[in-house]
Design a protein around this motif. Structure first.
Motif, mmCIF file in Angstrom:
data_model
loop_
_atom_site.group_PDB
_atom_site.id
_atom_site.type_symbol
_atom_site.label_atom_id
_atom_site.label_comp_id
_atom_site.label_asym_id
_atom_site.label_seq_id
_atom_site.Cartn_x
_atom_site.Cartn_y
_atom_site.Cartn_z
ATOM 1 N N LYS A 53 0.827 -1.201 0.000
ATOM 2 C CA LYS A 53 0.000 0.000 0.000
ATOM 3 C C LYS A 53 0.864 1.256 0.000
ATOM 4 O O LYS A 53 0.581 2.217 -0.710
ATOM 5 C CB LYS A 53 -0.930 0.005 1.217
ATOM 6 C CG LYS A 53 -2.066 -0.985 1.121
ATOM 7 C CD LYS A 53 -2.909 -0.994 2.380
ATOM 8 C CE LYS A 53 -3.971 -2.074 2.323
ATOM 9 N NZ LYS A 53 -4.761 -2.135 3.556
ATOM 10 N N GLN A 54 1.924 1.235 0.804
ATOM 11 C CA GLN A 54 2.838 2.382 0.849
ATOM 12 C C GLN A 54 3.527 2.581 -0.501
ATOM 13 O O GLN A 54 3.669 3.707 -0.967
ATOM 14 C CB GLN A 54 3.882 2.197 1.952
ATOM 15 C CG GLN A 54 3.309 2.304 3.342
ATOM 16 C CD GLN A 54 4.331 1.960 4.422
ATOM 17 O OE1 GLN A 54 5.457 1.560 4.135
ATOM 18 N NE2 GLN A 54 3.934 2.115 5.680
ATOM 19 N N LYS A 60 1.941 6.357 -6.967
ATOM 20 C CA LYS A 60 0.913 7.293 -7.443
ATOM 21 C C LYS A 60 1.381 8.729 -7.285
ATOM 22 O O LYS A 60 1.142 9.567 -8.155
ATOM 23 C CB LYS A 60 -0.398 7.073 -6.694
ATOM 24 C CG LYS A 60 -1.161 5.861 -7.152
ATOM 25 C CD LYS A 60 -2.474 5.704 -6.401
ATOM 26 C CE LYS A 60 -3.233 4.484 -6.868
ATOM 27 N NZ LYS A 60 -4.506 4.323 -6.160
ATOM 28 N N SER A 61 2.041 9.020 -6.174
ATOM 29 C CA SER A 61 2.565 10.367 -5.944
ATOM 30 C C SER A 61 3.611 10.714 -6.991
ATOM 31 O O SER A 61 3.606 11.818 -7.549
ATOM 32 C CB SER A 61 3.164 10.454 -4.544
ATOM 33 O OG SER A 61 3.803 11.686 -4.357
ATOM 34 N N THR A 62 4.496 9.786 -7.260
ATOM 35 C CA THR A 62 5.534 10.002 -8.264
ATOM 36 C C THR A 62 4.912 10.210 -9.639
ATOM 37 O O THR A 62 5.320 11.104 -10.388
ATOM 38 C CB THR A 62 6.509 8.797 -8.299
ATOM 39 O OG1 THR A 62 7.073 8.616 -7.000
ATOM 40 C CG2 THR A 62 7.605 8.999 -9.308
ATOM 41 N N ILE A 63 3.912 9.407 -9.970
ATOM 42 C CA ILE A 63 3.232 9.543 -11.258
ATOM 43 C C ILE A 63 2.539 10.886 -11.336
ATOM 44 O O ILE A 63 2.585 11.573 -12.369
ATOM 45 C CB ILE A 63 2.235 8.379 -11.464
ATOM 46 C CG1 ILE A 63 2.991 7.084 -11.724
ATOM 47 C CG2 ILE A 63 1.279 8.675 -12.614
ATOM 48 C CD1 ILE A 63 2.128 5.843 -11.746
ATOM 49 N N SER A 64 1.909 11.300 -10.256
ATOM 50 C CA SER A 64 1.223 12.591 -10.230
ATOM 51 C C SER A 64 2.207 13.736 -10.434
ATOM 52 O O SER A 64 1.948 14.657 -11.211
ATOM 53 C CB SER A 64 0.484 12.747 -8.900
ATOM 54 O OG SER A 64 -0.102 14.011 -8.802
#
Length: 131
Positions: A53-54, A60-64
């Protein structure tokens, strides 16, 4: 001989009982470890799920962040391209206006002489006013 045989059997039975008790003790220890293994497996599974999950949140943060950076770069490139297009369009419009003005401007020898004469009068008046 029967007594000796009975004593040997008694000794063998007692030895077998001790071995059985020892085996049962070891079996209990192994069963306890196996019971604890399920708990350890559950802990490891929970830890792996939490790490997953982490990792998912981090990815997701990196992709964003990466997509925001790409969008910003694209917007900047679009802005530069638009500015270049506007400059090109202004140059084209100016050239077109000059071309149209040149087509409309017809200078006859009489008009040329009249413009020169008018210029000379203006220059003379201007110089006379300064003296």
């Amino acid at each position: 001989m029967l007594r000796k045989r009975a004593q040997t059997l008694q000794t063998d039975i007692e030895s077998a009982r001790k071995m059985t008790a020892d085996a049962n003790t070891r079996l209990s220890a192994i069963e306890a470890k196996l019971a604890g293994l399920d708990t350890e497996i559950d802990k490891i599974r929970a830890q792996v799920e939490e790490e997953s999950k982490q990792d998912e949140v981090r990815i997701k943060s990196t992709i964003s962040e990466e997509s925001a950076r790409i969008v910003a770069a694209a917007e900047q490139e679009i802005g530069v391209a638009a500015a270049q297009a506007r400059r090109g369009l202004r140059h084209f419009a100016a050239d077109l206006a000059i071309e149209q003005a040149a087509k409309q401007l017809v200078l006859t020898p009489e008009a040329d002489s009249a413009l020169i004469a008018e210029f000379l009068v203006d220059v003379g008046a201007h110089q006379g006013g300064e003296n």
